[in-house]
Scaffold this motif. Structure first.
Motif, PDB file in Angstrom:
ATOM      1  N   VAL A 272     -11.223   8.358  -6.324  1.00 10.99           N
ATOM      2  CA  VAL A 272     -10.240   9.428  -6.501  1.00 10.99           C
ATOM      3  C   VAL A 272     -10.136   9.902  -7.944  1.00 10.99           C
ATOM      4  O   VAL A 272      -9.612  10.981  -8.198  1.00 10.99           O
TER       5      VAL A 272
ATOM      6  N   ASN B 297      -7.215   2.100   4.849  1.00 17.54           N
ATOM      7  CA  ASN B 297      -6.030   2.340   5.675  1.00 17.54           C
ATOM      8  C   ASN B 297      -4.950   2.956   4.791  1.00 17.54           C
ATOM      9  O   ASN B 297      -4.075   2.251   4.276  1.00 17.54           O
ATOM     10  N   PRO B 298      -5.001   4.284   4.613  1.00 12.39           N
ATOM     11  CA  PRO B 298      -4.071   4.917   3.681  1.00 12.39           C
ATOM     12  C   PRO B 298      -2.617   4.711   4.084  1.00 12.39           C
ATOM     13  O   PRO B 298      -2.279   4.564   5.259  1.00 12.39           O
TER      14      PRO B 298
ATOM     15  N   THR C 234       0.862  -1.178   0.000  1.00 13.36           N
ATOM     16  CA  THR C 234       0.000   0.000   0.000  1.00 13.36           C
ATOM     17  C   THR C 234       0.899   1.228   0.000  1.00 13.36           C
ATOM     18  O   THR C 234       1.588   1.502   0.980  1.00 13.36           O
TER      19      THR C 234
ATOM     20  N   ASP D 187       3.262   8.735   4.214  1.00 13.51           N
ATOM     21  CA  ASP D 187       4.100   9.373   3.208  1.00 13.51           C
ATOM     22  C   ASP D 187       5.493   8.744   3.216  1.00 13.51           C
ATOM     23  O   ASP D 187       5.979   8.275   4.243  1.00 13.51           O
TER      24      ASP D 187
ATOM     25  N   TYR E  57      -0.570   7.733  -6.779  1.00 10.95           N
ATOM     26  CA  TYR E  57      -1.297   8.832  -7.401  1.00 10.95           C
ATOM     27  C   TYR E  57      -0.366   9.591  -8.351  1.00 10.95           C
ATOM     28  O   TYR E  57       0.858   9.456  -8.298  1.00 10.95           O
TER      29      TYR E  57
ATOM     30  N   ALA F  56      -0.108   4.361  -2.087  1.00  8.07           N
ATOM     31  CA  ALA F  56      -0.766   5.570  -2.579  1.00  8.07           C
ATOM     32  C   ALA F  56      -0.975   6.553  -1.427  1.00  8.07           C
ATOM     33  O   ALA F  56      -1.656   6.250  -0.450  1.00  8.07           O
ATOM     34  N   PHE F  57      -0.388   7.753  -1.560  1.00  6.18           N
ATOM     35  CA  PHE F  57      -0.459   8.758  -0.491  1.00  6.18           C
ATOM     36  C   PHE F  57      -0.685  10.139  -1.074  1.00  6.18           C
ATOM     37  O   PHE F  57      -0.113  10.513  -2.101  1.00  6.18           O
ATOM     38  N   HIS F  58      -1.536  10.893  -0.381  1.00  8.81           N
ATOM     39  CA  HIS F  58      -1.677  12.325  -0.635  1.00  8.81           C
ATOM     40  C   HIS F  58      -2.075  12.977   0.683  1.00  8.81           C
ATOM     41  O   HIS F  58      -2.888  12.418   1.433  1.00  8.81           O
TER      42      HIS F  58
ATOM     43  N   ARG G 262      -8.315   9.743  -1.136  1.00 10.28           N
ATOM     44  CA  ARG G 262      -8.170   8.513  -0.362  1.00 10.28           C
ATOM     45  C   ARG G 262      -8.795   7.362  -1.139  1.00 10.28           C
ATOM     46  O   ARG G 262      -9.946   7.419  -1.544  1.00 10.28           O
ATOM     47  N   SER G 263      -8.030   6.295  -1.339  1.00 10.21           N
ATOM     48  CA  SER G 263      -8.532   5.131  -2.073  1.00 10.21           C
ATOM     49  C   SER G 263      -8.377   3.847  -1.284  1.00 10.21           C
ATOM     50  O   SER G 263      -8.596   2.764  -1.818  1.00 10.21           O
ATOM     51  N   ASN G 264      -8.020   3.961  -0.017  1.00 10.86           N
ATOM     52  CA  ASN G 264      -7.808   2.785   0.819  1.00 10.86           C
ATOM     53  C   ASN G 264      -8.358   3.075   2.203  1.00 10.86           C
ATOM     54  O   ASN G 264      -8.149   4.180   2.733  1.00 10.86           O
TER      55      ASN G 264
END
Length: 342
Positions: free
Chosen positions: A245, A146-147, A132, A150, A177, A134-136, A142-144
């Motif tokens: 997203v 549990n994001p 996992t 970074d 992303y 993907a971070f912003h 947010r696509s998870n």
């Protein structure tokens, strides 16, 4: 709480369209299976979608924290996901034909024990690894449930773990992303022996600070995709258009979208990916059940078929099955009675 649109079978049933080009063989290059409080989508549900008319002959499962072991060493608990998927799909070995599993790459070179255990558990079936990543910083992106934190893709520990993936002969899937594509490029450039597959078109964003989807936003995404495509060890999966997203809101309409609408909406992204990578390094994916909240399996593949109407049969085969089979080393039953060799 899940950020994905809920699956509503009754809503999906409101639209119906015939399957286009039903003889076109397909390898679904990216799907998930799970049994969660809010949703159940196990092998039986996936096979039901596969059975709606398209000639889907094999698939690739991608990790989503399903069925982890509840005891034992933490580093080996992800093996439970592979055990669960093998159990659920015992009667349908081509669904999936391969598995992209999880191993914590932040363990650096120590992740080798997990990789060896995964390969011993399912010889020939475990074909890749995904974390996992993907971070912003904006909470709207947010696509998870549990994001990721970074910095994973920039971490030296992660890079050492990714090097072990290459040594094990496995592929690295990366879901990032558009704002992280330079980090993926740096990783892929540093590890030329590692095949890096960029998931979901490289994460073009359409929510939060990107909700206006300005020309500058699209240009930045395209620049990131083109930079990755210049590296020979990269591949791209085309799909994920049902991810929240991306900014699509098909689930808010009274009727499910027809493939004509999907093809029109997706054309700029698909064309850019194909211009950058070419059919030999690109593959189509369903991303089901995540995307099922926004459109049906029939409409999804019909849209991809509409988008490739002008392509040669050789290029269509690359996109619909051959690139995925070659990238992950999957057996694909490309010839059946009554159909031409793909």
């Amino acid at each position: 709480m899940t950020p994905h649109a809920p699956i509503r079978e009754a809503w999906l049933a409101l639209a119906d369209e015939p399957v286009l080009d039903p003889a076109q063989p397909i390898l679904d290059a990216h799907h998930h299976l799970w049994d969660r409080d809010e949703s159940r989508y196990r092998s039986a549900e996936f096979v039901a979608d596969v059975g709606t008319g398209h000639d889907v002959r094999a698939s690739l499962y991608v990790q989503c924290r399903t069925g982890y072991r509840r005891s034992g060493p933490e580093s080996l608990r992800p093996l439970g996901e592979v055990e669960t998927i093998l159990d659920w799909s015992a009667q349908t070995p081509h669904y999936p034909a391969g598995i992209v599993a999880f191993a914590d790459l932040m363990r650096g070179s120590e992740v080798r024990d997990t990789l060896e255990a995964l390969l011993a558990l399912a010889p020939g079936r475990v074909r890749g690894i995904r974390n996992t990543t993907a971070f912003h910083p904006d909470p709207a992106v947010r696509s998870n449930p549990n994001p990721a934190p970074d910095g994973l893709l920039r971490s030296e520990a992660f890079r050492r773990g990714a090097a072990e993936v290459a040594r094990a002969g496995l592929v690295l899937d990366v879901w990032a992303y558009q704002t992280q594509l330079h980090e993926v490029e740096s990783l892929a450039r540093a590890l030329p022996d590692l095949t890096v597959v960029i998931d979901h078109c490289g994460g073009p964003l359409g929510v939060g600070p990107f909700s206006a989807r300005t020309p500058a936003d699209v240009t930045a995404w395209r620049r990131g995709v083109n930079a990755l495509a210049r590296l020979p060890n990269t591949r791209i999966k085309i799909g994920g258009f049902g991810l929240a997203v991306f900014g699509n809101t098909y689930h808010q309409r009274p009727l499910p979208p027809h493939s004509r609408q999907l093809a029109a909406d997706w054309a700029p992204w698909v064309e850019s990916c194909l211009e950058a990578f070419g059919p030999q390094r690109a593959m189509f994916e369903s991303n089901f059940p995540v995307d099922k909240g926004m459109f049906s399996y029939v409409a999804l593949w019909n849209a991809f078929k509409r988008l490739t109407r002008g392509a040669s049969q050789a290029d269509r085969d690359q996109l619909f099955w051959r690139t995925a089979a070659e990238t992950y080393g999957l057996h694909f039953p490309a010839c059946r009675a009554g159909t031409s060799d793909a």
